[in-house]
Design an enzyme around this catalytic site. Structure first.
Site, PDB file in Angstrom:
ATOM      1  CD  GLU A 156      -2.679  -4.513   4.537  1.00 51.66           C
ATOM      2  OE1 GLU A 156      -2.079  -5.400   5.199  1.00 51.66           O
ATOM      3  OE2 GLU A 156      -2.799  -3.346   4.948  1.00 51.66           O
ATOM      4  CD  GLU A 261      -5.478   1.503   5.747  1.00 50.35           C
ATOM      5  OE1 GLU A 261      -4.330   1.464   6.236  1.00 50.35           O
ATOM      6  OE2 GLU A 261      -6.183   0.489   5.590  1.00 50.35           O
TER       7      GLU A 261
END
Length: 369
Positions: A156, A261
């Site tokens: 991220e 995810e």
């Protein structure tokens, strides 16, 4: 896996008529096409919950740790490493012949307070932070060399507009912190696969930023194996066409793609927001928590169609999409029960709150008829 069955399910054909497939497994359904993984918690990989541990071993051939390999868990104080839980996680994967993932080495969140500061509480300099990064990565990756097959090296690092996130890593080290992280991981285990992982890169400016960043790293010789598209999605976003185009673009850039995810949020939201930033925290509203007594049949069917649609897209890219990991085993343990609104009753996974297979599971494993 029979692709025509998935496409039938995606078209909404007869999910309720599908048989109960108690013996069917996800890993067998996608054998030789995709690894199918799940994010796991300590009570599962330590055997404290033997039922869930057995379900994981039966259904999946890859695992990812939710939290036990994040920096705050492994090195809460400088030079003080805590490996007990991570060791047991890796042991579980090894015993069960699973493709074991390490998550995550460099992230701006879930890091201990000492990491970016000196003894006086001031920001450390570039050289100090690089040394801390190198020691952490090489200690952790080196410990599991040959057993952990793939690492989410940087997690991220992008803002919503596709620019680099203004994290302490960037501010103190500079843009090359990403290249350094991959370099240190590769030095510790040259055979391991190394990934960049992010949310919201299925489309728009953030996707463009991710493609540009990864092309730049690869052109510089940085050992990036692939990109992890988190795929925290809803029943309608991203459209299948957008996801298909994104996977194509990453593949054309010479990258493997992992869906890292995956979950499908069926609950209503305040407007459209593709961010999965863990810092989001919204006020509760009963209207945004409508399924406290279970998921209605029509929503179950919509969820099944959505999972079928997503897997149909993944299977369109053989050799590019190599792994799909569900972010949690059963609905009751999904992070979406407390994000972005705490205390909701979420239903985003393939197994319900009793860890029983849902119609979405059946849509993915149904045999040829």
């Amino acid at each position: 896996m029979r692709i025509h069955v998935v496409m039938m399910a995606a078209a909404g054909l007869g999910l309720s008529a599908m048989p109960a497939l108690a013996q069917a497994t996800l890993k067998d359904a996608f054998k030789n096409r995709l690894l199918v993984g799940v994010a796991v918690r300590p009570h599962q990989f330590t055997g404290a919950n033997a039922t869930q541990a057995a379900l994981i071993a039966n259904q999946f051939n890859s695992i990812t740790p939710e939290n036990v390999m994040k920096w705050d868990a492994l090195q809460p104080r400088e030079n003080e490493f805590h490996f007990e839980q991570a060791d047991r996680y890796v042991d579980f994967g090894t015993r069960n012949g699973m493709f074991t993932i390490g998550h995550t080495l460099v992230w701006h969140s879930q890091v201990p307070g000492w990491l970016f500061k000196d003894a006086a509480g001031n920001p450390v300099d570039r050289e100090t932070l690089l040394a801390r990064m190198k020691k952490h990565i090489q200690t952790v990756v080196g410990r599991y060399k040959g057993r952990v097959k793939g690492w989410d090296v940087v997690n991220e690092a992008l803002e919503e507009d596709g620019t680099l996130r203004q994290s302490p890593w960037l501010k103190i080290i500079g843009e090359d912190y990403l290249a350094k992280a991959f370099q240190f991981a590769h030095e510790a285990d040259p055979a391991a696969q190394l990934y960049y992982n992010d949310y919201g890169i299925e489309g728009g400016k953030k996707r463009d930023g991710a493609i540009a960043l990864l092309k730049k790293l690869k052109a510089a010789g940085v050992p990036v194996t692939g990109v992890g598209i988190q795929d925290h999605v809803s029943l309608t976003w991203p459209p299948a066409t957008m996801l298909d185009e994104t996977i194509t673009a990453f593949g054309q850039a010479g990258l493997k793609v992992m869906i890292t995810e995956l979950d499908v949020d069926v609950l209503p939201a305040r407007g459209h927001n593709t961010s999965a930033d863990v810092s989001r925290n919204e006020a509760a509203d009963p209207a945004l928590n409508p399924y406290t007594n279970g998921l209605p049949a029509n929503v179950q069917e919509a969820l099944a169609r959505r999972y079928a649609e997503l897997f149909a897209v993944y299977l369109k890219h053989p050799g590019v999409v190599t792994r799909v990991t569900l972010w949690g085993l059963c609905d009751g343990e999904s992070w979406l029960n407390d994000w972005p609104i705490r205390g909701r009753t979420s239903h985003p996974l393939l197994f319900d709150r009793a860890c029983k297979p849902k119609p979405a599971f059946q849509a993915l494993v149904a045999p040829r008829r």
